[in-house]
Design an enzyme around this catalytic site. Structure first.
Site, PDB file in Angstrom:
ATOM      1  N   GLU A 144       0.823  -1.209   0.000  1.00 39.25           N
ATOM      2  CA  GLU A 144       0.000   0.000   0.000  1.00 39.25           C
ATOM      3  C   GLU A 144       0.861   1.264   0.000  1.00 39.25           C
ATOM      4  OE1 GLU A 144      -3.416   0.582  -0.131  1.00 39.25           O
ATOM      5  OE2 GLU A 144      -3.583  -1.544  -0.674  1.00 39.25           O
ATOM      6  N   HIS A 295       2.681 -10.971  16.643  1.00 38.69           N
ATOM      7  CA  HIS A 295       3.343 -12.192  17.089  1.00 38.69           C
ATOM      8  C   HIS A 295       4.777 -12.277  16.597  1.00 38.69           C
ATOM      9  CE1 HIS A 295       4.387 -16.503  17.203  1.00 38.69           C
ATOM     10  NE2 HIS A 295       3.759 -16.429  18.355  1.00 38.69           N
ATOM     11  N   LYS A 336       8.082 -13.632  26.116  1.00 34.75           N
ATOM     12  CA  LYS A 336       8.217 -12.671  25.024  1.00 34.75           C
ATOM     13  C   LYS A 336       8.351 -11.233  25.530  1.00 34.75           C
ATOM     14  CE  LYS A 336       5.619 -15.805  22.076  1.00 34.75           C
ATOM     15  NZ  LYS A 336       4.321 -16.080  21.406  1.00 34.75           N
TER      16      LYS A 336
END
Length: 366
Positions: A144, A295, A336
């Protein structure tokens, strides 16, 4: 209770002890160190910086916004010299001048709709001015940007009818309208580049990866409005683990019939993005939206047992178990995000919030 007893009870001077005890519970609370809730006073005129500063004491998501501002400013201010020298530090890591110049590595992730929107210009500002170190987006978040250099996106409405739009060659992204001609222009622009990349692969042994592909497109677009032109100019890596999930994938599909053989290797990039995190002294993540973008950044930081600073901005809820909806604490359970990290999730539309976050953080230093 009989009518007589009820009449007697209503004539008592004092309220029933049970009611008093239930309503007038004594507070066991020390206000020391607690922020008093107070909003912006418009009697003082309009000062947007002060207004946004007041969000911290406003409550609800305004206070989460205020906390996000604090965390981003902390990740920007951090230097290795803030940490004590340890026995595990290499000789170079012990040098005061070196330590004073080692910064937190900032990962910025965003979904494709934000590049379709005017948030693209905010992201471009950050990349152009080297405020972030690593970018991660979806395929739409890559293409885009280039498509907007070739044709405009327009404001429509969420209620425009899909059947009528399709008949007129118009694509809707929320309340944005993209003429399908823009994608035709994109094909005309990108196919010759793929042709040349295939030649270089065959003649020079170049192994293309999504990040190398994006870097090459950033060079070829040569347009100052492009995020990836500035990523190319400033040597900021851009990772896209789902590079085929969009118009870029369509173009690669068509090219595979016209000129078979172009290979885009994902394995090199998973090693590269993981190493961005593993070898950083400190990391911070700013993630707009969810899905694979969120993620991918968090999982790269798992390789270093978690990021040190995390700001999530999205509207997803956690009740369905989605990664997009997960709060930072869930990522702590996976390693994480570090257990002692500074983190916050702002439940808000990033098109509303992110330009304001940048105004209160990165833009204040320029």
């Amino acid at each position: 209770m009989s009518a007589h007893n009820l009449d007697s009870a209503t004539k008592n001077v004092s309220a029933p002890d049970m009611a008093t005890a239930a309503v007038l519970v004594k507070s066991n609370f020390s206000p020391e160190g607690s922020k008093v809730i107070k909003g912006y006073d418009f009697e003082n005129g309009v000062d947007y910086s002060v207004l946004l500063d007041s969000y911290m004491s406003t409550g609800f998501q305004a206070s989460h916004f205020g906390r996000a501002v604090e965390i981003i400013n902390h990740m920007r201010a951090w230097r290795l010299s803030d940490e004590p020298v340890t026995d595990l530090d290499a000789e170079e890591d012990r040098q005061p001048e070196y330590r004073a110049n080692v910064k937190c590595k900032i990962f910025l992730g965003y979904t494709s709709n934000l590049v379709s929107s005017g948030v693209r210009e905010t992201i471009k500002y950050l990349v152009k001015n080297k405020h972030v170190d690593v970018l991660v987006s979806s395929a739409g978040g890559i293409e885009e940007d280039f498509i907007k250099c070739l044709g405009s996106t327009y404001l429509g409405s969420f209620s425009m009818k899909g059947k009528e739009l399709r008949a007129n060659g118009l694509n809707r992204i929320g309340n944005l309208i993209v003429p399908n001609d823009n994608y035709c222009k994109f094909e005309d622009w990108i196919i010759p580049i793929f042709d040349q990349m295939l030649v270089e692969q065959k003649e020079h042994g170049i192994v293309w990866t999504p990040s190398k592909l994006i870097r090459r497109l950033g060079k070829e677009i040569n347009h100052p409005d492009s995020i990836y032109y500035w990523a190319y100019k400033n040597n900021i890596p851009v990772y896209c683990p789902a590079i085929t999930d969009g118009s870029l994938g369509d173009m690669l599909y068509f090219h595979s019939y016209r000129s078979p053989g172009l290979v885009v290797d994902l394995v090199q990039d998973i090693r590269a993005v993981n190493c961005e995190a593993v070898f950083a002294k400190k990391t911070g993540v700013i993630i707009l939206g969810g899905g694979i973008v969120k993620h991918h950044i968090c999982n790269a930081n798992l390789m270093r047992n978690g990021t040190d600073f995390a700001v999530f901005v999205n509207t997803a809820q956690e009740f369905d178990g989605s990664d997009a909806g997960a709060r930072p604490d869930e990522a702590v359970s996976w390693g994480k995000i570090k257990a002692d990290a500074e983190s916050v999730k702002v439940y808000a539309d990033a098109s509303l919030v992110f330009p304001l976050l940048v105004a209160q953080t990165f833009a204040k230093s320029d």
